[in-house]
Scaffold this active site. Structure first.
Site, PDB file in Angstrom:
ATOM      1  N   SER A 156       0.826  -1.529  -0.332  1.00  0.00           N
ATOM      2  CA  SER A 156       0.591   0.110   0.337  1.00  0.00           C
ATOM      3  C   SER A 156       0.620   1.303  -0.204  1.00  0.00           C
ATOM      4  O   SER A 156       1.501   1.332   0.324  1.00  0.00           O
ATOM      5  CB  SER A 156      -0.197  -0.060   1.783  1.00  0.00           C
ATOM      6  OG  SER A 156      -1.472   1.255   1.410  1.00  0.00           O
ATOM      7  N   TYR A 169      -1.813  -1.032  10.206  1.00  0.00           N
ATOM      8  CA  TYR A 169      -1.922  -1.518   8.834  1.00  0.00           C
ATOM      9  C   TYR A 169      -0.935  -0.695   8.023  1.00  0.00           C
ATOM     10  O   TYR A 169      -0.014  -1.829   7.166  1.00  0.00           O
ATOM     11  CB  TYR A 169      -3.118  -0.527   8.631  1.00  0.00           C
ATOM     12  CG  TYR A 169      -3.820  -1.122   7.201  1.00  0.00           C
ATOM     13  CD1 TYR A 169      -4.142  -1.957   6.576  1.00  0.00           C
ATOM     14  CD2 TYR A 169      -2.707   0.402   5.992  1.00  0.00           C
ATOM     15  CE1 TYR A 169      -4.283  -1.734   5.350  1.00  0.00           C
ATOM     16  CE2 TYR A 169      -2.994  -0.078   4.569  1.00  0.00           C
ATOM     17  CZ  TYR A 169      -3.838  -1.143   4.001  1.00  0.00           C
ATOM     18  OH  TYR A 169      -3.999  -1.276   2.626  1.00  0.00           O
TER      19      TYR A 169
END
Ligand code: NAD
Length: 274
Positions: A156, A169
């Site tokens: 990401s 995350y």
């Protein structure tokens, strides 16, 4: 005289014929887009993820029928190392190989650090990071034996930069980028590449639900939600599509990308250029 130039522009159609791809978290969103692109390029595919059995069976049938490739499904839970091991062993038993491994399964939890539930931290780290350690360690021997392999990790933009309230995350995605680089170094001479794709916002059903939800909550138009809330960080103000990520994955899996290894490639409309 120069050696004949290799064919660096293989037709996307069937360029991966004979290969076997396993894509974790491919029952929806980005993973499904990637699985579809790999199948379209001629690769056999193992789907994985949760969902309604009838919908998963329909996806399996659609990909297999449309692209004329074998499509298997594993419901393995990426938070469970034993379940991951069963999926990998079954794949190797069925196909005798796994050539292209795409670690895509992921979840999110958003909370300030001091309120972050430890169980959520553990789940995010297990699914978004540790699962990739397990799939890679179990896939590598077959790739080494075949002198060819592609590890493609869907990290990401949050593998490169942080945002508040996403501690697990961001930590997992930064970890994914680090893992990608270690695998690249360990396999550099073995015909195997290992790369991370770092998307910014990608248009998926979940994003659509967020647009609808935020528009209702703030009583503002969808366009304003997209520009000022969801894509606030993303200079190009557009979502990437799952098809773009699928095409990039097929490229990274191709022989044209044989020298690309150990990179964390942003697909983020300029977000991490800030
Ligand atoms: P999604 O929720 O649409 O899909 C996630 C997939 O993972 C689903 O198939 C789901 O069933 C599967 N999954 C979840 N938990 C699992 C588990 N324990 N075991 C097996 N499968 C499990 O999400 P998405 O938006 O397509 O995201 C896919 C990946 O891309 C994630 O790693 C995410 O972090 C990353 N990503 C997404 C975006 C985005 O904007 N959508 C941006 C950057 C990175």
């Amino acid at each position: 005289m120069n050696a004949p130039a290799p064919n660096l522009t293989p037709s996307v159609e069937k360029s991966l014929k004979g290969k076997v791809s396993l894509v974790t978290g491919s029952t929806s969103g980005i993973g499904l887009g990637i699985a579809r692109a790999l199948a379209a390029a001629g690769s056999a595919v193992v789907l994985n993820g949760f969902g309604k059995p009838a919908e998963i069976a329909a996806t399996q049938y659609e990909l297999s029928d449309r692209f004329n490739v074998p499509v298997e499904y594993s419901g393995a839970d990426m938070s469970d190392p034993d379940s991951i091991a069963q999926m990998m062993h079954k794949t190797l038993k069925t196909f005798g190989r796994v050539d292209i491994l795409v670690n895509n399964a992921g979840i999110q939890h958003v909370a300030p650090l001091h309120e972050f539930p430890p169980a959520k931290w553990d789940a995010v780290l297990a699914i978004n990071l540790s699962s990739a350690f397990h799939t890679i360690r179990l896939a590598l021997p077959a790739m080494v034996a075949n002198k060819w392999g592609r590890v493609i990790n869907i990290a990401s933009a949050h593998g490169l930069v942080a945002s508040a309230f996403k501690s697990a995350y961001v930590a997992a995605k930064h970890g994914m980028v680090g893992l990608t680089k270690v695998v690249a170094l360990e396999t550099a001479e073995l015909g195997i590449t290992s790369n991370a794709i770092c998307p910014g916002y990608v248009y998926t059903p979940l994003v659509e639900a967020q647009i609808e939800g935020q528009a209702k909550a703030h009583k503002i138009p969808r366009e304003q939600v997209v520009r000022e809330i969801l894509l606030a960080q993303q200079p190009n103000k557009r979502f990437a599509s799952v098809d773009e990520l699928g095409a990039l994955t097929v490229f990274l899996a191709s022989d044209a990308a044989a020298s690309i290894t150990g990179v964390a490639l942003p697909v983020d409309g300029g977000w991490t250029a800030h």
